[in-house]
Design a protein around this motif. Structure first.
Motif, mmCIF file in Angstrom:
data_model
loop_
_atom_site.group_PDB
_atom_site.id
_atom_site.type_symbol
_atom_site.label_atom_id
_atom_site.label_comp_id
_atom_site.label_asym_id
_atom_site.label_seq_id
_atom_site.Cartn_x
_atom_site.Cartn_y
_atom_site.Cartn_z
ATOM 1 N N GLU A 14 0.825 -1.100 0.005
ATOM 2 C CA GLU A 14 -0.103 -0.057 0.194
ATOM 3 C C GLU A 14 0.773 1.174 -0.001
ATOM 4 O O GLU A 14 1.642 1.222 0.805
ATOM 5 C CB GLU A 14 -0.835 -0.103 1.249
ATOM 6 N N CYS A 15 0.854 2.336 -0.978
ATOM 7 C CA CYS A 15 1.697 3.176 -1.170
ATOM 8 C C CYS A 15 0.934 4.529 -0.579
ATOM 9 O O CYS A 15 -0.463 4.672 -0.413
ATOM 10 C CB CYS A 15 1.946 3.552 -2.512
ATOM 11 N N VAL A 16 1.765 5.486 0.040
ATOM 12 C CA VAL A 16 1.057 6.754 0.594
ATOM 13 C C VAL A 16 0.331 7.421 -0.233
ATOM 14 O O VAL A 16 -0.683 8.336 0.279
ATOM 15 C CB VAL A 16 2.193 7.630 1.200
ATOM 16 N N CYS A 17 0.398 7.057 -1.805
ATOM 17 C CA CYS A 17 -0.303 7.819 -2.754
ATOM 18 C C CYS A 17 -1.807 7.268 -2.788
ATOM 19 O O CYS A 17 -2.607 7.913 -3.549
ATOM 20 C CB CYS A 17 0.250 7.600 -4.202
ATOM 21 N N GLY A 18 -2.209 6.285 -2.004
ATOM 22 C CA GLY A 18 -3.466 6.080 -1.670
ATOM 23 C C GLY A 18 -3.639 4.562 -2.706
ATOM 24 O O GLY A 18 -4.708 4.040 -2.724
ATOM 25 N N ARG A 20 -2.570 0.857 -4.309
ATOM 26 C CA ARG A 20 -1.806 -0.458 -4.058
ATOM 27 C C ARG A 20 -0.905 -0.632 -5.180
ATOM 28 O O ARG A 20 -1.575 -0.572 -6.167
ATOM 29 C CB ARG A 20 -2.776 -1.816 -3.722
ATOM 30 N N HIS A 21 0.343 -0.867 -4.900
ATOM 31 C CA HIS A 21 1.432 -0.888 -6.225
ATOM 32 C C HIS A 21 1.931 -2.391 -6.102
ATOM 33 O O HIS A 21 2.143 -3.278 -5.011
ATOM 34 C CB HIS A 21 2.559 -0.219 -5.747
ATOM 35 N N GLU A 22 1.762 -3.116 -7.171
ATOM 36 C CA GLU A 22 2.255 -4.508 -7.532
ATOM 37 C C GLU A 22 3.447 -4.728 -8.661
ATOM 38 O O GLU A 22 2.980 -4.063 -9.615
ATOM 39 C CB GLU A 22 1.115 -5.419 -7.599
ATOM 40 N N TYR A 213 -1.415 11.371 -8.278
ATOM 41 C CA TYR A 213 0.048 11.350 -8.558
ATOM 42 C C TYR A 213 0.945 10.675 -7.447
ATOM 43 O O TYR A 213 0.288 10.675 -6.196
ATOM 44 C CB TYR A 213 0.341 12.994 -8.221
ATOM 45 N N CYS A 214 1.852 9.992 -7.636
ATOM 46 C CA CYS A 214 2.647 9.011 -6.636
ATOM 47 C C CYS A 214 3.876 9.570 -6.816
ATOM 48 O O CYS A 214 4.601 9.565 -7.752
ATOM 49 C CB CYS A 214 2.547 7.598 -7.309
ATOM 50 N N GLU A 215 4.483 10.096 -5.506
ATOM 51 C CA GLU A 215 5.650 10.498 -5.374
ATOM 52 C C GLU A 215 6.750 9.436 -5.611
ATOM 53 O O GLU A 215 7.625 9.567 -6.392
ATOM 54 C CB GLU A 215 5.891 11.034 -4.069
HETATM 55 ZN ZN LIG Z 1 2.357 5.329 -4.804
#
Ligand SMILES: [Zn+2]
Ligand SMILES: [Zn+2]
Length: 434
Positions: A14-18, A20-22, A213-215
């Motif tokens: 789970e990323c802080v960008c909200g 889920r990254h896989e 946006y994902c930092e």
């Molecule tokens: Zn992210």
């Protein structure tokens, strides 16, 4: 093995960008003799039968050897050598897709893409639609699409990116990459340099339209391009280290797209220009140009626009915003019908989705005025056009449309109309409001 890339293999969080990254990619090998590791992987994964997909050139460059290596390891191999179209080119189009599907026996367990961007785009799509995994064997460090999900395909002459799948593993053999033409290495760097403007475009979307946006993804994309510019001499001299860094950069950029599930981090107005040129060349039945070569030249053009933005004070911007006329949806649709011909309805659907909620122009203008400081900061982060030119020249890549073979009229047309290629906020869309 690559320290920079290995950390991301098989990750899921789970990323802080909200979001889920896989990352589903299991193995990335970038070294001399990477080809020799494919058979071991295939056996380990239990794939008894594979289909190698290549074009005539990439079959010579790596396909034939890989076939021998696989057959020696008792793996059943079928081959699909994609034929050239009427233009004498291999394109990711309907014809090539159908050929690969016809060449792939039902019993084949996995597809292996042996080639550069185009072969990968075809295989990525066919693998996805036939529910097979695919392995990537790049023969040139020429694009960042090896690790990504989207397949840019040409369907009825229109360039569209179809969601497909990422490879399960990548085997980039440095000895193979070292033999690829210099123009492809230059194209790889061109595609990478485009990240500077695509990242700026994404930031504009974030600041002005509240786009997701994902930092992390943005940071990885920037790291990817900086990895390349930090090793420019090595890349220019095609040393193993240079090719390794370029390939790592390209794959890392692909991974950053995988994380967010779209190409926003790595594809902005510079790509829209490139796609526009590609479609026009195709319509005029002219020879295709390398993707990264087009992107590199378009990046210089977009960086010039960011430079122009840097000189604009908040007051000047406010005046321009107040005076600027924004075409209505109807006017835009008419324009699209005029310039996109047979593709117009598709382009209109892309730009004005049925459930679309585009911000009214006056609200967007107010937002731009309010966020002018942020817009300036974004513009300042883009390297100067002169710097981008120096980087491209260092690897003997084209830097002007003329060197690329794109005439001034086509450049002019694309600066006006390429913004319709994708419904994404970019410097081209911002400029229209100023
Ligand atoms: Zn992210
Ligand atoms: Zn690209």
């Amino acid at each position: 093995m690559s320290e920079i890339l290995d950390a991301w293999l098989g990750c899921s969080f789970e990323c802080v960008c909200g979001q889920r990254h896989e990352v589903g990619i299991r193995r990335i090998v970038i070294e001399r003799d990477a080809l020799a590791q494919v058979a071991g992987y295939v056996k380990e994964a239990g794939y008894g039968e594979v289909t190698l997909v290549a074009d005539g050139r990439t079959y010579q460059a790596a396909g034939e050897k890989l076939r021998e290596l696989l057959e020696t390891a008792q793996v059943k191999v079928s081959i699909s050598v994609i034929r050239e179209n009427a233009m004498g080119e291999v394109a990711a189009d309907e014809e090539a897709i159908v050929q690969v599907m016809l060449d792939t026996p039902l019993s084949s367990k996995v597809l292996v893409a042996v080639g550069a961007g185009t072969v990968h785009d075809i295989v990525r799509f066919v693998a996805h639609r036939t529910k097979r995994p695919f392995l990537s064997v790049p023969t040139a460090a020429s694009v960042d699409g090896f690790a990504s999900v989207g397949a840019p395909l040409i369907v009825r002459g229109f360039k569209m990116t179809i969601p497909a799948c990422a490879p399960e593993a990548i085997f980039a053999d440095l000895a193979v990459l070292a033999k690829s033409p210099q123009a492809m290495i230059a194209a790889g760097l061109g595609d990478m340099l485009g990240k500077h403007t695509s990242l700026a475009d994404w930031s504009l979307g974030r600041v002005l339209l509240g786009e997701h946006y994902c930092e992390l993804s943005a940071r990885l994309t920037l790291e990817a391009v900086e990895l390349c510019t930090a090793h420019l001499d090595e890349i220019a001299q095609r040393t193993d280290l240079g090719l390794l860094r370029l390939m790592e950069g390209l794959i890392l950029s692909g991974l950053s797209m995988l994380l967010v599930g779209h190409s926003r981090p790595a594809s902005g107005a510079e790509h829209h220009l490139s796609h526009y040129w590609e479609m026009v060349l195709l319509q005029q039945r002219r020879r295709a140009l390398l993707h990264g070569a087009k992107v590199g030249v378009a990046t210089v053009l977009m960086a010039q626009r960011y430079e122009a933005l840097r000189g604009l004070t908040a007051d000047e911007a406010a005046v321009r915003l107040a005076q600027g006329h924004v075409p209505s949806e109807l006017t835009d649709a008419q324009r699209i019908r005029q310039v996109y011909g047979d593709m117009a309805e598709q382009v209109i659907a892309e730009n004005f989705p049925a459930n679309g909620t585009a911000a009214p122009a006056h609200a967007l203008k107010a937002r731009i005025a309010e966020k002018w400081g942020d817009v300036q900061a974004i513009a300042r982060a883009v390297p100067a056009a002169a710097q981008l030119i120096a980087w491209l020249e260092a690897v003997q890549g084209p830097v002007t449309p003329e060197q690329l073979g794109v005439e001034p009229e086509l450049v002019e047309a694309s600066l006006q109309d390429a913004l319709f290629v994708r419904n994404r906020f970019t410097i081209l869309r911002l400029q229209r409001l100023l």
